[in-house]
Design a protein around this motif. Structure first.
Motif, PDB file in Angstrom:
ATOM      1  N   ILE A 238       0.845  -1.202   0.000  1.00 37.65           N
ATOM      2  CA  ILE A 238       0.000   0.000   0.000  1.00 37.65           C
ATOM      3  C   ILE A 238       0.878   1.250   0.000  1.00 37.65           C
ATOM      4  CG2 ILE A 238      -1.635   1.341   1.383  1.00 37.65           C
ATOM      5  CD1 ILE A 238      -2.897  -1.316   2.246  1.00 37.65           C
ATOM      6  N   GLY A 239       1.890   1.272   0.851  1.00 33.93           N
ATOM      7  CA  GLY A 239       2.788   2.430   0.895  1.00 33.93           C
ATOM      8  C   GLY A 239       3.521   2.634  -0.412  1.00 33.93           C
ATOM      9  N   GLY A 240       3.976   1.545  -1.031  1.00 33.68           N
ATOM     10  CA  GLY A 240       4.669   1.641  -2.319  1.00 33.68           C
ATOM     11  C   GLY A 240       3.758   2.155  -3.419  1.00 33.68           C
ATOM     12  N   THR A 241       2.518   1.702  -3.414  1.00 26.34           N
ATOM     13  CA  THR A 241       1.553   2.158  -4.418  1.00 26.34           C
ATOM     14  C   THR A 241       1.259   3.643  -4.250  1.00 26.34           C
ATOM     15  OG1 THR A 241       0.561  -0.045  -4.466  1.00 26.34           O
ATOM     16  CG2 THR A 241      -0.757   1.768  -5.355  1.00 26.34           C
ATOM     17  N   ILE A 242       1.030   4.071  -3.019  1.00 28.87           N
ATOM     18  CA  ILE A 242       0.755   5.489  -2.759  1.00 28.87           C
ATOM     19  C   ILE A 242       1.956   6.341  -3.158  1.00 28.87           C
ATOM     20  CG2 ILE A 242       0.388   7.188  -0.921  1.00 28.87           C
ATOM     21  CD1 ILE A 242      -1.360   5.073   0.467  1.00 28.87           C
ATOM     22  N   ALA A 243       3.154   5.899  -2.830  1.00 28.58           N
ATOM     23  CA  ALA A 243       4.355   6.653  -3.186  1.00 28.58           C
ATOM     24  C   ALA A 243       4.525   6.729  -4.704  1.00 28.58           C
ATOM     25  CB  ALA A 243       5.583   6.020  -2.546  1.00 28.58           C
ATOM     26  N   GLY A 244       4.261   5.646  -5.405  1.00 28.57           N
ATOM     27  CA  GLY A 244       4.375   5.639  -6.869  1.00 28.57           C
ATOM     28  C   GLY A 244       3.375   6.569  -7.529  1.00 28.57           C
ATOM     29  N   VAL A 245       2.135   6.526  -7.071  1.00 28.85           N
ATOM     30  CA  VAL A 245       1.105   7.412  -7.623  1.00 28.85           C
ATOM     31  C   VAL A 245       1.451   8.868  -7.331  1.00 28.85           C
ATOM     32  CG1 VAL A 245      -1.326   8.084  -7.414  1.00 28.85           C
ATOM     33  CG2 VAL A 245      -0.720   5.675  -7.587  1.00 28.85           C
ATOM     34  N   ALA A 246       1.901   9.164  -6.101  1.00 24.74           N
ATOM     35  CA  ALA A 246       2.264  10.528  -5.741  1.00 24.74           C
ATOM     36  C   ALA A 246       3.424  11.031  -6.600  1.00 24.74           C
ATOM     37  CB  ALA A 246       2.626  10.606  -4.265  1.00 24.74           C
ATOM     38  N   ALA A 247       4.407  10.180  -6.860  1.00 21.70           N
ATOM     39  CA  ALA A 247       5.543  10.576  -7.698  1.00 21.70           C
ATOM     40  C   ALA A 247       5.101  10.856  -9.130  1.00 21.70           C
ATOM     41  CB  ALA A 247       6.619   9.499  -7.669  1.00 21.70           C
ATOM     42  N   ALA A 248       4.205  10.033  -9.651  1.00 25.73           N
ATOM     43  CA  ALA A 248       3.713  10.243 -11.017  1.00 25.73           C
ATOM     44  C   ALA A 248       2.915  11.537 -11.122  1.00 25.73           C
ATOM     45  CB  ALA A 248       2.859   9.046 -11.443  1.00 25.73           C
ATOM     46  N   VAL A 249       2.038  11.804 -10.152  1.00 21.91           N
ATOM     47  CA  VAL A 249       1.244  13.038 -10.149  1.00 21.91           C
ATOM     48  C   VAL A 249       2.163  14.252 -10.038  1.00 21.91           C
ATOM     49  CG1 VAL A 249      -0.434  14.374  -8.795  1.00 21.91           C
ATOM     50  CG2 VAL A 249      -0.857  11.962  -9.287  1.00 21.91           C
ATOM     51  N   LEU A 250       3.164  14.166  -9.188  1.00 26.06           N
ATOM     52  CA  LEU A 250       4.113  15.266  -9.018  1.00 26.06           C
ATOM     53  C   LEU A 250       4.893  15.514 -10.309  1.00 26.06           C
ATOM     54  CD1 LEU A 250       5.421  17.318  -7.097  1.00 26.06           C
ATOM     55  CD2 LEU A 250       7.048  15.546  -6.464  1.00 26.06           C
TER      56      LEU A 250
ATOM     57  N   VAL B 121      10.412  23.499  -1.878  1.00 23.76           N
ATOM     58  CA  VAL B 121       9.432  23.382  -0.789  1.00 23.76           C
ATOM     59  C   VAL B 121       9.228  21.912  -0.409  1.00 23.76           C
ATOM     60  CG1 VAL B 121       7.002  23.744  -0.180  1.00 23.76           C
ATOM     61  CG2 VAL B 121       8.269  25.529  -1.392  1.00 23.76           C
ATOM     62  N   LEU B 122       9.105  21.059  -1.397  1.00 25.91           N
ATOM     63  CA  LEU B 122       8.901  19.635  -1.113  1.00 25.91           C
ATOM     64  C   LEU B 122      10.095  19.013  -0.407  1.00 25.91           C
ATOM     65  CD1 LEU B 122       7.056  18.466  -4.344  1.00 25.91           C
ATOM     66  CD2 LEU B 122       6.095  18.781  -2.065  1.00 25.91           C
ATOM     67  N   SER B 123      11.315  19.429  -0.778  1.00 23.36           N
ATOM     68  CA  SER B 123      12.492  18.874  -0.113  1.00 23.36           C
ATOM     69  C   SER B 123      12.530  19.271   1.357  1.00 23.36           C
ATOM     70  CB  SER B 123      13.769  19.308  -0.827  1.00 23.36           C
ATOM     71  OG  SER B 123      13.946  20.717  -0.713  1.00 23.36           O
ATOM     72  N   LEU B 124      12.020  20.458   1.688  1.00 21.57           N
ATOM     73  CA  LEU B 124      11.921  20.862   3.091  1.00 21.57           C
ATOM     74  C   LEU B 124      11.026  19.892   3.864  1.00 21.57           C
ATOM     75  CD1 LEU B 124      12.193  22.940   5.469  1.00 21.57           C
ATOM     76  CD2 LEU B 124      10.106  23.952   4.562  1.00 21.57           C
ATOM     77  N   PHE B 125       9.868  19.587   3.300  1.00 20.95           N
ATOM     78  CA  PHE B 125       8.939  18.696   4.002  1.00 20.95           C
ATOM     79  C   PHE B 125       9.453  17.253   4.060  1.00 20.95           C
ATOM     80  CE2 PHE B 125       5.987  22.181   2.989  1.00 20.95           C
ATOM     81  CZ  PHE B 125       5.555  22.435   4.282  1.00 20.95           C
ATOM     82  N   VAL B 126      10.143  16.814   3.036  1.00 20.34           N
ATOM     83  CA  VAL B 126      10.724  15.471   3.061  1.00 20.34           C
ATOM     84  C   VAL B 126      11.803  15.391   4.147  1.00 20.34           C
ATOM     85  CG1 VAL B 126      12.153  13.844   1.756  1.00 20.34           C
ATOM     86  CG2 VAL B 126      10.171  14.885   0.693  1.00 20.34           C
ATOM     87  N   GLY B 127      12.612  16.437   4.273  1.00 21.54           N
ATOM     88  CA  GLY B 127      13.629  16.474   5.323  1.00 21.54           C
ATOM     89  C   GLY B 127      13.022  16.459   6.712  1.00 21.54           C
ATOM     90  N   LEU B 128      11.963  17.230   6.914  1.00 23.54           N
ATOM     91  CA  LEU B 128      11.282  17.240   8.215  1.00 23.54           C
ATOM     92  C   LEU B 128      10.648  15.890   8.525  1.00 23.54           C
ATOM     93  CD1 LEU B 128       9.633  20.781   8.230  1.00 23.54           C
ATOM     94  CD2 LEU B 128      11.581  19.992   9.579  1.00 23.54           C
ATOM     95  N   ALA B 129      10.063  15.248   7.518  1.00 19.48           N
ATOM     96  CA  ALA B 129       9.467  13.923   7.726  1.00 19.48           C
ATOM     97  C   ALA B 129      10.551  12.909   8.085  1.00 19.48           C
ATOM     98  CB  ALA B 129       8.715  13.482   6.476  1.00 19.48           C
ATOM     99  N   GLY B 130      11.707  12.994   7.429  1.00 23.36           N
ATOM    100  CA  GLY B 130      12.820  12.096   7.754  1.00 23.36           C
ATOM    101  C   GLY B 130      13.312  12.295   9.170  1.00 23.36           C
ATOM    102  N   LEU B 131      13.377  13.543   9.617  1.00 19.85           N
ATOM    103  CA  LEU B 131      13.777  13.829  10.990  1.00 19.85           C
ATOM    104  C   LEU B 131      12.776  13.232  11.981  1.00 19.85           C
ATOM    105  CD1 LEU B 131      15.653  15.294  12.982  1.00 19.85           C
ATOM    106  CD2 LEU B 131      14.217  17.315  12.686  1.00 19.85           C
TER     107      LEU B 131
END
Length: 147
Positions: free
Chosen positions: A9-21, A39-49
């Motif tokens: 499920i997580g892989g599917t959501i990530a794939g769809v989100a990447a395609a839409v982006l 902007v997206l890299s900021l949020f990805v960094g915060l999520a990783g933290l």
């Protein structure tokens, strides 16, 4: 949910989100795509933290577990961990003969290294004496035997 289902499920959501982006950035143009990527890299960094901090907290909780399983201890059992101060354990002095012929488990010598990330687990152990497991006290440990 099983881990495998969550992974799919997580892989599917990530794939769809990447395609839409990718489609959105291609339509928006290079200038807008650069701004969106920042902007997206900021949020990805915060999520990783956040994920890293949650993993540290989970690891700390797992390391503080104490358990006794399938044991026949014919004596006192003391398990102490993470007190941050002095520890005093008082127990009754008793005969050291094995109860019912049960084998005595050898006690490791003082200063022997413990297993890494030990959760102070006693499993399937038969002993006829006292068991004391002390870890991360931060101060002195005093074990007294009284008559």
């Amino acid at each position: 949910m099983a881990g495998r289902v969550q992974m799919w499920i997580g892989g599917t959501i990530a794939g769809v989100a990447a395609a839409v982006l990718a489609v959105h950035l291609a339509v928006a143009g290079l200038e807008a795509a650069d701004k969106w990527a920042s902007v997206l890299s900021l949020f990805v960094g915060l999520a990783g933290l956040g994920v890293a901090l949650a993993g540290l907290q989970r690891n700390r909780q797992e390391n503080s577990k104490q358990s006794v399983e399938d044991s026949g201890i014919d004596g006192n059992l003391s398990m102490v961990s993470g007190t941050g101060g002095n520890v005093s354990i008082t127990r009754r002095l008793r005969s050291r003969r094995p109860a019912g012929g049960a084998p005595t488990v050898p006690i490791p010598p003082a200063g022997a290294p413990s297993a890494p990330n030990s959760g102070q687990t006693v499993r399937k152990v038969t002993t006829s004496g006292d068991v004391s497991m002390v870890q991360d006290t931060g101060e002195n440990v005093d074990i007294k035997e009284v008559p």
